[in-house]
Design an enzyme around this catalytic site. Structure first.
Site: not given
Ligand code: PGA
Length: 248
Positions: A9-11, A94, A96, A166, A172, A212, A233-234
């Protein structure tokens, strides 16, 4: 046998220029992947990504989709538009989106329906906040979100759906749920799906962990019986890190 699915997930990261180079770097590193590999890129990078992953193991995903097929919805992107660009997967709900953009269980459900009707494969996100966790409400929250997302979804569509658990406090932050905690909460989500449909459908559903997840902890998480993949994500923004997760 269920094929595990690791999705990046590149966001809101990467331009078209860096999309191309990052995918060119990732592709050879995931060539022998045993799992399904997906990258969910920003809308504006979809076409570049589609070209960059041609002939590779990598599949294409988006990060949201409108609930309406078309019309006066300024700023939204429809499922048909994504299909036209050969998008296969789409993240829906998601945390966010829920936190910053007013996404609710109802809007998540409507987006899931729109995605399914257009032939897309939704990755439905659920997960509790730190506050909810500390109040002992994790199970209640993930069951509510699961029931909400699947409301009115016919059984025939289930094969195309992926769920991502999640925990919001782990996204993050560098804090991961322990493999056991992640496994146990995913079991709760699976039980909710079993109640809505049946045991076969629940067992066949791929449920990812996200929050994470990285090169270091991926193999421990993926070894758990309930965990069928990861939403990353990251760690999906660096080729080596993402490849290490994929090749857990
Ligand atoms: P993260 O994000 O791996 O940076 O914690 C995961 C996500 O939000 O899909």
């Amino acid at each position: 046998m269920k094929k595990p699915i690791i999705a990046g997930n590149w966001k809101m990261n990467n331009t078209n220029a860096t999309t191309k180079t990052l995918l060119q770097d990732i592709a050879p590193l995931v060539e022998n992947a045993q799992c399904e590999v997906v990258v969910c890129v920003p809308y504006t990078n979809i076409d570049t990504a589609r070209k960059a992953i041609r002939g590779t193991k990598i599949k294409l995903g988006a990060q949201n989709v409108a609930w309406a097929p078309k019309g006066a919805y300024t700023g939204e992107i429809s499922a048909e538009m994504l299909k036209e660009l050969k998008v296969e997967y789409v993240i829906i709900g998601h945390s966010e989106r829920r936190q910053y953009f007013g996404e609710t269980d109802q809007s998540v459900n409507a987006r899931v329906k729109a995605a399914l009707e257009a032939g897309l494969k939704p990755i439905i996100c659920v997960g509790e906040t730190l506050e909810e966790r500390e109040a002992g409400k994790t199970a209640e929250v993930v069951i509510r979100q699961t029931n909400g997302a699947f409301e009115g979804i016919e059984k025939a569509y289930l094969k195309r759906i992926v769920v991502a658990y999640e925990p919001v406090w782990a996204i993050g932050t560098g804090k991961t749920a322990t493999a056991q905690e992640a496994n146990d909460t995913i079991a709760i989500i699976r039980k909710a799906i079993r109640k809505l449909y049946n045991k076969t459908a629940a067992n066949a559903m791929r449920i990812q962990y996200g929050g994470s997840m990285n090169a270091k902890n991926a193999s421990e998480l993926m070894a758990m019986p309930e965990i069928d993949g990861g939403l990353i994500g990251g760690a999906s923004l660096k080729a080596e890190d993402f490849a290490k997760v994929v090749n857990y």
